[in-house]
Design an enzyme around this catalytic site. Structure first.
Site, mmCIF file in Angstrom:
data_model
loop_
_atom_site.group_PDB
_atom_site.id
_atom_site.type_symbol
_atom_site.label_atom_id
_atom_site.label_comp_id
_atom_site.label_asym_id
_atom_site.label_seq_id
_atom_site.Cartn_x
_atom_site.Cartn_y
_atom_site.Cartn_z
ATOM 1 N N ILE A 162 0.840 -1.206 0.000
ATOM 2 C CA ILE A 162 0.000 0.000 0.000
ATOM 3 C C ILE A 162 0.872 1.253 0.000
ATOM 4 C CG2 ILE A 162 -1.673 1.313 1.381
ATOM 5 C CD1 ILE A 162 -2.893 -1.413 2.192
ATOM 6 N N ASP A 181 10.632 2.755 6.623
ATOM 7 C CA ASP A 181 10.266 1.340 6.756
ATOM 8 C C ASP A 181 11.375 0.654 7.538
ATOM 9 O OD1 ASP A 181 8.198 -0.666 4.882
ATOM 10 O OD2 ASP A 181 9.802 -1.588 6.060
ATOM 11 N N ASP A 264 -9.360 4.900 10.030
ATOM 12 C CA ASP A 264 -10.241 3.876 9.435
ATOM 13 C C ASP A 264 -10.274 2.600 10.271
ATOM 14 O OD1 ASP A 264 -11.870 2.847 7.252
ATOM 15 O OD2 ASP A 264 -10.142 1.646 6.652
ATOM 16 N N GLU A 269 -13.361 -2.780 17.403
ATOM 17 C CA GLU A 269 -14.349 -2.431 16.385
ATOM 18 C C GLU A 269 -15.640 -3.195 16.654
ATOM 19 O OE1 GLU A 269 -12.434 -3.088 12.600
ATOM 20 O OE2 GLU A 269 -10.963 -1.518 12.973
ATOM 21 N N HIS A 292 -13.556 0.986 8.985
ATOM 22 C CA HIS A 292 -12.655 -0.032 8.420
ATOM 23 C C HIS A 292 -13.057 -0.384 6.986
ATOM 24 C CE1 HIS A 292 -9.709 -3.394 9.755
ATOM 25 N NE2 HIS A 292 -9.562 -3.136 8.467
ATOM 26 N N ILE A 293 -13.135 0.669 6.165
ATOM 27 C CA ILE A 293 -13.599 0.470 4.784
ATOM 28 C C ILE A 293 -12.498 0.740 3.766
ATOM 29 C CG2 ILE A 293 -16.072 0.862 5.113
ATOM 30 C CD1 ILE A 293 -15.392 3.822 4.141
ATOM 31 N N GLY A 294 -11.245 0.848 4.244
ATOM 32 C CA GLY A 294 -10.144 1.149 3.319
ATOM 33 C C GLY A 294 -10.137 0.220 2.119
ATOM 34 N N GLY A 295 -10.383 -1.053 2.391
ATOM 35 C CA GLY A 295 -10.335 -2.024 1.291
ATOM 36 C C GLY A 295 -11.717 -2.407 0.809
HETATM 37 N N1 LIG Z 1 -8.105 -0.157 6.205
HETATM 38 C C1 LIG Z 1 -8.280 -1.255 5.527
HETATM 39 O O1 LIG Z 1 -9.382 -1.634 5.185
HETATM 40 C C2 LIG Z 1 -7.085 -2.047 5.115
HETATM 41 C C3 LIG Z 1 -7.110 -2.747 3.906
HETATM 42 C C4 LIG Z 1 -5.962 -3.416 3.512
HETATM 43 C C5 LIG Z 1 -4.841 -3.440 4.326
HETATM 44 N N2 LIG Z 1 -4.870 -2.805 5.516
HETATM 45 C C6 LIG Z 1 -3.689 -2.818 6.400
HETATM 46 O O2 LIG Z 1 -2.709 -1.964 5.812
HETATM 47 C C7 LIG Z 1 -1.418 -2.347 6.290
HETATM 48 C C8 LIG Z 1 -0.419 -2.346 5.146
HETATM 49 O O3 LIG Z 1 -0.772 -3.340 4.171
HETATM 50 P P1 LIG Z 1 0.294 -3.782 3.049
HETATM 51 O O4 LIG Z 1 -0.344 -4.746 2.140
HETATM 52 O O5 LIG Z 1 0.939 -2.574 2.473
HETATM 53 O O6 LIG Z 1 1.331 -4.563 3.988
HETATM 54 P P2 LIG Z 1 2.851 -4.936 3.646
HETATM 55 O O7 LIG Z 1 3.172 -6.079 4.519
HETATM 56 O O8 LIG Z 1 3.031 -5.043 2.171
HETATM 57 O O9 LIG Z 1 3.645 -3.638 4.146
HETATM 58 C C9 LIG Z 1 3.857 -3.322 5.486
HETATM 59 C C10 LIG Z 1 5.198 -2.613 5.569
HETATM 60 O O10 LIG Z 1 5.336 -2.034 6.858
HETATM 61 C C11 LIG Z 1 6.679 -2.214 7.270
HETATM 62 N N3 LIG Z 1 6.713 -2.067 8.729
HETATM 63 C C12 LIG Z 1 6.224 -2.931 9.656
HETATM 64 N N4 LIG Z 1 6.361 -2.406 10.878
HETATM 65 C C13 LIG Z 1 6.927 -1.188 10.726
HETATM 66 C C14 LIG Z 1 7.287 -0.164 11.627
HETATM 67 N N5 LIG Z 1 7.077 -0.275 12.941
HETATM 68 N N6 LIG Z 1 7.863 0.952 11.128
HETATM 69 C C15 LIG Z 1 8.074 1.077 9.792
HETATM 70 N N7 LIG Z 1 7.738 0.149 8.887
HETATM 71 C C16 LIG Z 1 7.161 -0.979 9.350
HETATM 72 C C17 LIG Z 1 7.059 -3.578 6.746
HETATM 73 O O11 LIG Z 1 8.454 -3.738 6.653
HETATM 74 C C18 LIG Z 1 6.383 -3.548 5.369
HETATM 75 O O12 LIG Z 1 7.230 -3.027 4.364
HETATM 76 C C19 LIG Z 1 -1.610 -3.705 6.963
HETATM 77 O O13 LIG Z 1 -1.622 -3.520 8.358
HETATM 78 C C20 LIG Z 1 -2.971 -4.149 6.499
HETATM 79 O O14 LIG Z 1 -3.589 -4.999 7.433
HETATM 80 C C21 LIG Z 1 -5.958 -2.098 5.921
#
Ligand SMILES: NC(=O)c1ccc[n+]([C@@H]2O[C@H](COP(=O)([O-])OP(=O)(O)OC[C@H]3O[C@@H](n4cnc5c(N)ncnc54)[C@H](O)[C@@H]3O)[C@@H](O)[C@H]2O)c1
Length: 409
Positions: A162, A181, A264, A269, A292-295
């Site tokens: 993301i 990161d 979000d 929740e 929680h509607i991001g996705g």
């Molecule tokens: N709001 C929603 O509806 C929704 C939808 C999809 C995903 N998400 C959430 O979004 C987040 C990101 O998803 P993604 O697919 O990009 O995940 P991803 O695993 O591809 O990326 C996460 C990144 O965060 C880094 N990271 C972890 N802890 C860290 C920290 N403390 N400091 C800095 N970097 C750190 C990791 O190294 C990784 O590169 C996840 O938590 C996922 O559950 C939320």
């Protein structure tokens, strides 16, 4: 838990929770599986009640698949997380039981990114406040405090699927991008890597969290981090609810240190539609709250439904584990007329030799074989032609390293 599984395809039972997309239901029904789809999540006790006899379980982010649930899951072969995160599943226990877990790591990435961008523009432009004033009959054209996003600096914490896509689209809007990161990540476009979180917080106008839900991230963003953000900056969290201290966020907003926020995801929740949403962040005019509607777009849900249902069906038919979250990744093309033995085992030296000596002793002809290991576990697919005796399976099951044996034909 049965250690040897021979599933009759027509008797595969599927339990889908949390309103999983109808495309997934029809995809799995087309396989001839018996699918039960429920609207809400189930709590631990309810799930323990429903799980016996279920071969495939589909959940989204609310259902907790705990060790106790997995203990009661006498027939479960795979869990589909119809979302990105899988920290709601006890992956260690699932692996120990030889249960494969699949998710949809990429399907809703774009939807989250678009929501984040919409919120960055809306808060930077003070749209939530203007909108509220208009609805209460106040015409206020003042430009103070409203900005373009062009030229402002966006700080992305967590540069994964993301974070990187947001980086590209934000630059297309004319924003400058910095990211932090914990892992080494390639900077896309003109994005600048920060060597610490503090460096990012001190140098950006908008801070947006896109980290994963690993246990170490619980509460990692609190009063100290908000204090390090620039005066008047904006904060977004569309990642995981547990990572942010909401009392500290409220304080940073009401004191005027931050000019706005969008959230979000929440530590607690509501379980279902209609349940009250309780949060310290309610009632603040410069805060966008979303459930929680991001996705949650129709595009993403359809894509997730299709993607995860496909993974589950392929796993049942072929035993292939490509993109499994917890088991070693193995993909051996299925050949017509073969029997396939899937052997999940504790990863120790000599397991492959032992399996093959049992097969050789029984004159079993191996036509194809693929082994992969991951941490403590190994996953071996063996295709055999011709007949074999029950003794072969008995001997394989009797190996001390065997976690699970599945026979597919
Ligand atoms: N709001 C929603 O509806 C929704 C939808 C999809 C995903 N998400 C959430 O979004 C987040 C990101 O998803 P993604 O697919 O990009 O995940 P991803 O695993 O591809 O990326 C996460 C990144 O965060 C880094 N990271 C972890 N802890 C860290 C920290 N403390 N400091 C800095 N970097 C750190 C990791 O190294 C990784 O590169 C996840 O938590 C996922 O559950 C939320």
């Amino acid at each position: 838990m049965e250690r040897t599984m021979m599933i009759d395809q027509a008797k595969v039972r599927v339990l889908l929770l949390e309103s999983i997309h109808p495309d997934a239901v029809s995809r799995l029904e087309a396989e001839g599986y018996q699918v039960e789809a429920l609207r809400n999540a189930l709590d631990e006790a309810e799930l323990i009640d429903r799980i016996p006899g279920v071969h495939l379980l589909g959940i989204r982010s609310k259902t907790q698949v705990t060790a106790k649930v997995l203990e009661a899951a006498d027939s479960l072969v795979a869990i589909g997380a119809f979302c990105i995160g899988t920290d709601q599943i006890d992956l260690g226990t699932a692996s120990r039981a030889g249960i494969a877990v699949f998710n949809a790591p990429f399907s809703n990435t774009r939807s989250v990114v678009e929501l984040a961008l919409a919120e960055i523009i809306a808060i930077t432009r003070r749209l939530t406040e203007k909108n509220e004033l208009m609805h209460s009959g106040v015409w206020d054209k003042a430009a103070n405090g409203s900005h373009e996003v062009r030229g402002r600096r966006l700080g992305i914490v967590g540069y994964g699927n993301i974070g990187t896509q947001l980086s590209v689209l934000a630059e297309n809007l004319g924003m400058h991008v910095s990211f932090f990161d914990t892992a080494d990540k390639l900077a896309l476009g003109n994005a600048q890597r920060c060597s610490s979180l503090d460096e990012l917080l001190a140098s950006t106008d908008v801070v947006t969290l896109h980290v994963d839900g690993r246990p170490g991230n619980s509460g990692f963003f609190g009063a100290e981090q908000f204090a390090r953000m620039r005066q008047g900056a904006i904060f977004l969290n569309l990642s995981r609810g547990i990572v942010v201290d909401h009392v500290a966020l409220r304080e940073a907003l009401t004191s005027g240190h931050l000019s706005g926020a969008a959230v979000d995801v929440f530590p607690k929740e509501p379980k279902g539609r209609g349940d009250e949403f309780v949060s310290e962040l309610r009632g603040l005019p410069n805060v966008i709250l979303t459930p929680h509607i991001g996705g949650s777009t129709e595009e993403a849900q359809a894509d997730i439904g299709d993607f995860v249902a496909n993974k589950l069906a392929h796993f049942v038919h072929e035993g292939n584990t490509t993109l499994s979250v917890n088991l070693p990744s193995v993909a051996l093309p299925a050949q017509a007329g073969m029997s396939r033995i899937v052997h999940v085992h504790v990863n120790m030296p000599g397991v492959l030799a032992q399996v093959n000596s049992i097969l050789a002793e029984h004159q079993v002809n191996v036509e194809g074989q693929l082994l992969s290991t991951r941490g403590e576990y190994g996953y071996l697919i063996t295709d055999i032609s011709g007949e074999y005796s029950d003794d072969v399976l008995e001997r394989l099951r009797g190996m001390s390293q065997t976690v699970r044996l599945r026979v597919l034909s």
